[in-house]
Design a protein around this motif. Sequence first.
Motif, mmCIF file in Angstrom:
data_model
loop_
_atom_site.group_PDB
_atom_site.id
_atom_site.type_symbol
_atom_site.label_atom_id
_atom_site.label_comp_id
_atom_site.label_asym_id
_atom_site.label_seq_id
_atom_site.Cartn_x
_atom_site.Cartn_y
_atom_site.Cartn_z
ATOM 1 N N PRO A 95 8.589 17.140 13.009
ATOM 2 C CA PRO A 95 9.651 16.345 12.367
ATOM 3 C C PRO A 95 9.079 15.497 11.229
ATOM 4 O O PRO A 95 7.937 15.040 11.284
ATOM 5 N N GLU A 96 9.910 15.240 10.236
ATOM 6 C CA GLU A 96 9.447 14.522 9.045
ATOM 7 C C GLU A 96 8.976 13.114 9.372
ATOM 8 O O GLU A 96 8.016 12.621 8.772
ATOM 9 N N PHE A 97 9.623 12.447 10.353
ATOM 10 C CA PHE A 97 9.231 11.068 10.664
ATOM 11 C C PHE A 97 7.811 11.006 11.232
ATOM 12 O O PHE A 97 7.149 9.964 11.168
ATOM 13 N N LYS B 238 1.965 10.584 3.028
ATOM 14 C CA LYS B 238 1.811 9.477 2.072
ATOM 15 C C LYS B 238 0.341 9.077 1.933
ATOM 16 O O LYS B 238 -0.143 8.804 0.840
ATOM 17 N N LEU B 239 -0.373 9.047 3.057
ATOM 18 C CA LEU B 239 -1.797 8.699 3.034
ATOM 19 C C LEU B 239 -2.599 9.737 2.246
ATOM 20 O O LEU B 239 -3.445 9.379 1.427
ATOM 21 N N ARG C 51 -1.526 11.740 -0.104
ATOM 22 C CA ARG C 51 -1.203 11.626 -1.533
ATOM 23 C C ARG C 51 -1.927 10.439 -2.155
ATOM 24 O O ARG C 51 -2.346 10.476 -3.312
ATOM 25 N N LYS C 52 -2.106 9.382 -1.368
ATOM 26 C CA LYS C 52 -2.738 8.177 -1.890
ATOM 27 C C LYS C 52 -4.224 8.394 -2.169
ATOM 28 O O LYS C 52 -4.768 7.857 -3.154
ATOM 29 N N ILE C 53 -4.904 9.168 -1.328
ATOM 30 C CA ILE C 53 -6.359 9.332 -1.481
ATOM 31 C C ILE C 53 -6.732 10.690 -2.069
ATOM 32 O O ILE C 53 -7.919 10.955 -2.257
ATOM 33 N N SER C 54 -5.753 11.508 -2.395
ATOM 34 C CA SER C 54 -6.056 12.832 -2.966
ATOM 35 C C SER C 54 -6.390 12.707 -4.450
ATOM 36 O O SER C 54 -5.946 11.774 -5.124
#
Length: 259
Positions: free
Chosen positions: A244-246, A253-254, A256-259
Amino acid sequence: MQRDLIGTQWQLNKLALSFVLAIVIGLSYIWTPTSDLWREISEKFFFAVNASLLWGEPWQVFWAAVNTPVFDKLNGLIMAIPCIWYVTSDRSRPLSLRISHMVIMGIAIVIGVYFAKHAFRSYESLSPSLVLTPFNDLTLLVPWLESKVSADDSFPGNHAVVAGIYGFFFYFAIGRKYFWLALPIALLGGTARAVAGAHWLSDLLVGGAIHILPLLALSFATPAIRWMQSGLDTFADVLVLNLPEFMTSPFVKLVRKIS
């Protein structure tokens, strides 16, 4: 070895050369006259580094502290600092590749420690602190710290195996920027027991080489890192598509932040 090719393809010549070199170094430890040479060099090294413990109380306390069981555990956390810095900050490489480097290095360390503890029992030897004099005993110089200064199974040095894999992995696969942070950590972890008298120089160099060379070869001269990266990418896709997405959105998000 070009860094962008490390762990991405079979390099049979380098793989074979590493294993042959490890065998030759190992044989030099048990065959005369090279075994006698190792002994002579190791004795001189021991007297030189152990004599440094007479330089004063701060120096004694430092080496006593880094030879305690507590520091052994703390050093594991210290070793993690360059790893975390690399994984979270190096935007020049895909996140899955950065994590793959850490996973492969961790696997190599675990295998190296296992073989260091179990594979060479017939070649175990008493540490220099048990057979040579004079010996500056940290347990007497700094009696309020529980330092390890001796071993009846000093060969090979598993601390040197860990330190060697850790240091060389950063040097060859990850990059100089992170290597210079990892280097003092590796040197301290690899040499502390030798200064205290619990290891011979040959335990570090020979015992280290016969583990480090094959394991780094299997990490760098095979597609091991590429396989790990591909597996991590597939695993991440499966999770995102099936959970599930939740549950997945915080991790997305994490990433994407450190990629």
